[in-house]
Design a protein around this motif. Structure first.
Motif, short mmCIF file in Angstrom:
data_model
loop_
_atom_site.label_atom_id
_atom_site.label_comp_id
_atom_site.label_asym_id
_atom_site.label_seq_id
_atom_site.Cartn_x
_atom_site.Cartn_y
_atom_site.Cartn_z
N THR A 197 37.28 12.90 14.50
CA THR A 197 36.41 12.67 15.54
C THR A 197 35.63 11.36 15.18
OG1 THR A 197 34.77 14.13 14.94
CG2 THR A 197 36.32 14.91 16.57
N LYS A 198 35.28 10.45 16.02
CA LYS A 198 34.52 9.28 15.86
C LYS A 198 33.15 9.55 15.41
CE LYS A 198 33.43 4.92 17.80
NZ LYS A 198 33.36 3.90 19.10
N PRO A 199 32.71 9.10 14.34
CA PRO A 199 31.35 9.56 14.14
C PRO A 199 30.27 9.27 15.12
CG PRO A 199 32.38 8.26 12.17
CD PRO A 199 33.22 8.31 13.18
N GLY A 200 29.32 10.08 15.52
CA GLY A 200 28.63 9.94 16.74
C GLY A 200 28.96 10.35 17.93
N THR A 201 30.25 10.88 17.91
CA THR A 201 30.73 11.50 19.18
C THR A 201 30.03 12.48 19.65
OG1 THR A 201 33.08 10.82 18.66
CG2 THR A 201 32.72 12.46 20.25
N ARG A 202 29.69 12.59 20.91
CA ARG A 202 28.80 13.61 21.64
C ARG A 202 29.44 13.91 23.21
NH1 ARG A 202 23.85 15.84 20.88
NH2 ARG A 202 23.22 14.55 19.24
N THR A 203 29.69 14.94 23.24
CA THR A 203 30.24 15.30 24.74
C THR A 203 29.24 16.10 25.74
OG1 THR A 203 31.24 17.21 23.98
CG2 THR A 203 32.42 15.51 23.91
N ILE A 204 28.06 16.50 24.99
CA ILE A 204 26.93 17.12 25.51
C ILE A 204 25.79 16.57 24.87
CG2 ILE A 204 27.97 19.25 26.32
CD1 ILE A 204 27.19 20.70 23.83
N SER A 205 24.60 16.66 25.88
CA SER A 205 23.52 15.88 25.29
C SER A 205 22.77 16.94 24.29
CB SER A 205 22.45 15.78 26.42
OG SER A 205 22.23 16.83 26.94
N ASP A 206 22.74 18.15 24.42
CA ASP A 206 22.24 19.02 23.62
C ASP A 206 23.19 20.44 23.63
OD1 ASP A 206 20.05 21.46 23.18
OD2 ASP A 206 19.38 19.66 22.33
#
Length: 363
Positions: free
Chosen positions: A105-114
């Motif tokens: 996964t690409k570093p810093g990937t985020r699909t949800i904010s928290d």
């Protein structure tokens, strides 16, 4: 354009699965390739492989990967399809690392904010819009009917969590949101069960699954055994119980120094583990747990090894790990020297056949 599904499912919903989608040379593409039939064996390759996995007196020691077919659906987009930089159907961005031949996964990937907001923000895949039937018909044509067929069930219940948010936040959730984490894992188990249902219904005979979920570092597991039992086992056990109820065997792929979890693996019904080499002691695993679980250990063939040396290595492996009937080698050779693996497989089959004939009083 399909608008009833989320944006990351639209491509899967519209894809023509009668075509091959994997990039030539990628691992999924290699896993999907047809294999030359294996002939001249006293029982079917499939039956013997299952005997080894279940500890039921195999006729010879199987050559890992070579004696099985991998069911790797194009229609389950846990990674981008094909495996090039892009999004999976969860909205996670993956990038290829050429030096290891795999994706991260690409570093810093985020699909949800928290993590605390996953119930409101996470877009779950809608499997009802995917054409599993056509994909299954395509892949069945590539399968050898005499080999065992194993569904490659990648991105496990824990792995998927830390692919959606940074790894440190995933671990913090074990302490700060244990109830919400259990709810997430149980919903993920529902999703894995649904994926397996689609595979078992549409891809012909499936004998077992190879479940991927990495649980450790090079030094130890991520969790204490107490935490593993409290937060990893309930959802994982329920998922694996479903698989067993369908009559399938379970192999585990779990990177890390995970020896500490073997009792829990056995308790969850896992039949076989291919432990990460070097950091997990084969002798300890085999002597301590080899009556209850099958193991696959590497046999490293050096490019400079002579035929005599290759044959000696295979005989030594059988002599060392053959007594319980629950071990198989993963023969690792230089792919540019294919004759080395041919020699190794030849010695493995003939020597282990004689070995087990004597051990189980066969004539």
């Amino acid at each position: 354009m399909i608008m009833a599904v989320g944006k990351f499912m639209q491509q899967a919903a519209q894809r023509d699965y009668s075509k091959e989608w994997q990039a030539p040379g990628s691992f999924p593409w290699i896993a999907q390739r047809p294999k030359t039939p294996i002939t001249g064996r006293p029982i079917s390759v499939r039956e013997n492989y299952i005997r080894c996995v279940k500890g039921e007196e195999p006729y010879w020691m199987p050559a890992y990967f070579y004696e099985s077919n991998t069911v790797w659906p194009d229609a389950i987009e846990e990674h981008p399809v094909p495996e090039v930089d892009g999004y999976d159907w969860w909205g996670v961005y993956w990038t290829m690392v050429d030096s290891v031949g795999g994706m991260i996964t690409k570093p810093g990937t985020r699909t949800i904010s928290d993590f605390a907001k996953w119930e409101e923000e996470l877009e779950w895949p809608d499997l009802s819009v995917v054409d599993f039937k056509t994909d299954g018909e395509k892949l069945q044509k590539l399968m050898d009917p005499d080999r065992v067929h194993i569904y490659e069930c990648v991105e496990g219940i824990f792995e998927r969590l830390h692919e959606m948010i940074p790894f440190d936040e995933s671990l913090i959730a074990f302490y700060e949101e244990p109830e919400l984490l259990e709810k997430f894992f149980q919903k993920m188990a529902d999703y894995k069960i649904e994926c397996c249902q689609k595979v078992f219904e549409n891809y012909g005979r499936v004998d077992g699954i190879l479940y991927h979920d990495d649980w450790g570092t090079q030094r130890a597991g991520f969790f204490s055994n107490e935490m593993f039992r409290e937060q990893i086992m309930p959802s994982t056990s329920r998922f694996l119980k479903y698989v067993k109820e369908q009559g399938k065997f379970i192999e585990l792929h779990s990177c890390g120094k995970n020896i500490q979890y073997v009792p829990e693996m056995i308790e969850m019904g896992i039949d076989m583990w291919t432990p990460q080499a070097v950091i997990n002691d084969p002798d300890f695993l085999y002597e301590t747990y080899g009556d209850q679980m099958t193991f696959c250990f590497n046999v490293e063939i050096d490019p400079t090894d002579s035929e005599q040396e290759i044959r000696r290595k295979m005989r030594d492996f059988v002599d060392h790990f053959g007594t319980k009937g629950r071990c198989m080698p993963w023969i690792r050779t230089d792919r540019t020297i294919p004759e080395q693996e041919i020699i190794a497989r030849d010695e493995l089959y003939h020597y282990s056949l004689e070995y087990y004939n004597k051990r189980y009083n066969r004539t």
